[in-house]
Design a protein around this motif. Structure first.
Motif, short mmCIF file in Angstrom:
data_model
loop_
_atom_site.label_atom_id
_atom_site.label_comp_id
_atom_site.label_asym_id
_atom_site.label_seq_id
_atom_site.Cartn_x
_atom_site.Cartn_y
_atom_site.Cartn_z
N ASN A 1 0.84 -1.20 0.00
CA ASN A 1 0.00 0.00 0.00
C ASN A 1 0.88 1.26 0.00
O ASN A 1 0.59 2.22 -0.71
CB ASN A 1 -0.91 0.03 1.23
CG ASN A 1 -1.82 -1.19 1.29
OD1 ASN A 1 -1.47 -2.25 0.78
ND2 ASN A 1 -2.97 -1.06 1.91
N ASN B 1 -3.41 4.05 -10.90
CA ASN B 1 -2.17 3.29 -11.03
C ASN B 1 -2.38 2.01 -11.84
O ASN B 1 -1.44 1.50 -12.43
CB ASN B 1 -1.58 2.95 -9.65
CG ASN B 1 -2.51 2.11 -8.80
OD1 ASN B 1 -3.73 2.22 -8.89
ND2 ASN B 1 -1.94 1.26 -7.98
N GLY C 1 -3.73 7.47 4.83
CA GLY C 1 -3.51 6.10 5.30
C GLY C 1 -2.23 5.58 4.68
O GLY C 1 -1.35 6.35 4.27
N THR D 1 1.59 1.44 -4.02
CA THR D 1 0.59 2.41 -4.47
C THR D 1 1.22 3.79 -4.59
O THR D 1 0.92 4.55 -5.53
CB THR D 1 -0.62 2.46 -3.50
OG1 THR D 1 -1.03 1.13 -3.24
CG2 THR D 1 -1.77 3.24 -4.09
N ASP E 1 -9.44 11.76 10.06
CA ASP E 1 -8.98 11.11 11.30
C ASP E 1 -7.94 12.03 11.95
O ASP E 1 -6.89 12.32 11.34
CB ASP E 1 -8.36 9.75 10.92
CG ASP E 1 -7.80 9.01 12.12
OD1 ASP E 1 -7.37 9.66 13.10
OD2 ASP E 1 -7.78 7.77 12.08
N GLY F 1 -7.90 5.07 -4.69
CA GLY F 1 -8.63 4.24 -3.72
C GLY F 1 -9.37 3.12 -4.42
O GLY F 1 -9.24 2.92 -5.63
N ARG G 1 -4.25 10.69 12.10
CA ARG G 1 -3.55 10.66 10.81
C ARG G 1 -3.27 12.07 10.32
O ARG G 1 -2.23 12.33 9.73
CB ARG G 1 -4.34 9.84 9.83
CG ARG G 1 -3.99 8.37 10.11
CD ARG G 1 -4.52 7.42 9.26
NE ARG G 1 -3.69 6.22 9.22
CZ ARG G 1 -4.11 5.10 8.68
NH1 ARG G 1 -5.29 5.02 8.14
NH2 ARG G 1 -3.32 4.05 8.65
N GLY H 1 -6.77 11.49 2.17
CA GLY H 1 -6.58 10.21 2.87
C GLY H 1 -5.10 10.00 3.14
O GLY H 1 -4.33 9.82 2.20
N GLU I 1 -14.78 7.78 -5.33
CA GLU I 1 -14.15 8.75 -4.42
C GLU I 1 -14.33 10.17 -4.95
O GLU I 1 -14.44 11.13 -4.19
CB GLU I 1 -12.68 8.40 -4.20
CG GLU I 1 -12.52 6.98 -3.65
CD GLU I 1 -11.38 6.79 -2.67
OE1 GLU I 1 -10.71 7.77 -2.31
OE2 GLU I 1 -11.16 5.64 -2.26
N THR J 1 -8.83 7.01 -0.13
CA THR J 1 -9.54 6.93 1.15
C THR J 1 -10.36 5.66 1.34
O THR J 1 -10.66 5.28 2.47
CB THR J 1 -10.54 8.11 1.30
OG1 THR J 1 -11.56 7.96 0.32
CG2 THR J 1 -9.84 9.45 1.12
N HIS K 1 1.43 -2.12 -9.22
CA HIS K 1 2.66 -2.19 -8.42
C HIS K 1 3.69 -3.09 -9.09
O HIS K 1 3.33 -4.11 -9.69
CB HIS K 1 2.36 -2.81 -7.06
CG HIS K 1 1.33 -2.11 -6.26
ND1 HIS K 1 0.44 -1.21 -6.78
CD2 HIS K 1 1.05 -2.20 -4.95
CE1 HIS K 1 -0.34 -0.76 -5.82
NE2 HIS K 1 0.00 -1.35 -4.70
#
Ligand SMILES: NC(=O)c1ccc[n+]([C@@H]2O[C@H](COP(=O)([O-])OP(=O)(O)OC[C@H]3O[C@@H](n4cnc5c(N)ncnc54)[C@H](O)[C@@H]3O)[C@@H](O)[C@H]2O)c1
Length: 287
Positions: A54, A209, A85, A58, A108, A163, A111, A83, A168, A139, A216
């Motif tokens: 991730n 991506n 994350g 990503t 959040d 995402g 974060r 986001g 999104e 997100t 990846h």
């Protein structure tokens, strides 16, 4: 499909494995509602998955997708990451590395605080909308960029998503407020807003991506797929031992994948001596 159209086959399933963040969230929701028909091993929760696939996978391939689709220069652009994350962190760091001025949007507090301490500007989307050149969502949520934001954006703004799904960015809302579309490049659609501003949507708002690049690299997916394969082996070795719940990948598998990955990279690390292991585990020394 098994839970809806092929329920008679549910009992034949030993277990399943789930690769991604949003998939695990949905399966946990099914467990919570008591409808999960078989055990699931949450591959995404293995540290050798989300900390690498991730974040680095990503992070890199999303930049790759945006660049292949547009060939823009990132240096000096305001790059908004929605986001923060694992995916968003990788993306933000790489965008900064290429000279972009990175803004992070989060819901959040923890974060958001991490992003602040990492040196990123943190803003609500409403304020970021007016200053961003490139927006990328990561997100797992819907309508993170919506009509209220399109109304504030600059002419030439690029919109992308990394995402789970093409929800999104509120694409229906974008079509509704646009007076027409304008040809751009392959995989890029221009929307003309009242007053003549143009917003460009990359890869139909799907995972940029995957849709505009190659996803990846194999050298990070190796760890994710090792988690998949070894989790399947684990489930088959101990059939019936797993409850119909979402389970983590066993720690031994996760640790072994990290060890194997280091070995494949020909990187050696130190080992604890017995005295060190004892010291680290003790309560009566060093206090
Ligand atoms: N493109 C890919 O190849 C790829 C790879 C891995 C994961 N994913 C997907 O990317 C998404 C993110 O994955 P992750 O592992 O980073 O998840 P994560 O849970 O670590 O991070 C998601 C972040 O988004 C934030 N967020 C939620 N709603 C928001 C909103 N409205 N505005 C701003 N922030 C919001 C959350 O607070 C969280 O910090 C998931 O949907 C996942 O399935 C995509």
């Amino acid at each position: 499909v098994l839970h809806t159209h092929r329920r008679e086959q549910l009992g034949d399933v030993i277990a399943a494995t789930e690769e991604t963040t949003t998939g695990v969230i949905r399966l946990r929701a099914m467990e919570r509602d008591g409808v999960l028909g078989f055990p699931v091993i949450a591959v995404n929760e293995a540290r050798t998955k989300h900390l690498f696939d991730n974040r680095y996978g990503t992070g890199q391939s999303t930049i790759d997708g945006i660049l292949r689709a547009t060939n823009i220069l990132l240096a000096g652009r305001v790059f908004v990451v929605a986001g923060y994350g694992w995916c968003g962190q990788g993306l933000a760091l790489r965008a900064r590395g290429m000279g972009a001025r990175v803004v992070v949007c989060e819901v959040d507090p923890l974060r958001a605080l991490e992003a602040v301490m990492e040196g990123f500007e943190v803003l609500p989307m409403e304020r970021a909308a007016a200053i961003g050149d490139v927006f990328c969502t990561a997100t797992g949520d819907r309508d993170v960029i919506g009509r209220e934001h399109f109304a504030l954006m600059k002419d030439g703004t690029l919109l992308a998503n990394a995402g789970h799904f093409n929800v999104e960015i509120d694409i229906a809302g974008l079509r509704a407020v646009a007076s027409g579309t304008t040809p751009a490049r392959e995989g890029v659609e221009g929307f003309v807003l009242p007053g003549g501003r143009r917003l460009y949507l990359l890869a139909e708002g799907r995972l940029v991506n995957l849709a505009a690049a190659e996803g990846h690299p194999a050298t990070v997916m190796d760890m994710s797929f090792s988690n998949q394969a070894l989790s399947v082996e684990y489930a088959v070795q101990y059939p019936g031992s797993l409850e119909r719940k979402v389970h983590g990948v066993p720690r031994e598998i996760d640790d072994e994948i990290a060890r194997l990955k280091l070995e494949s990279l020909e990187i050696e690390i130190d080992r604890l001596t017995d005295a060190q292991a004892h010291y680290l585990a003790s309560w009566d020394q060093g206090t």
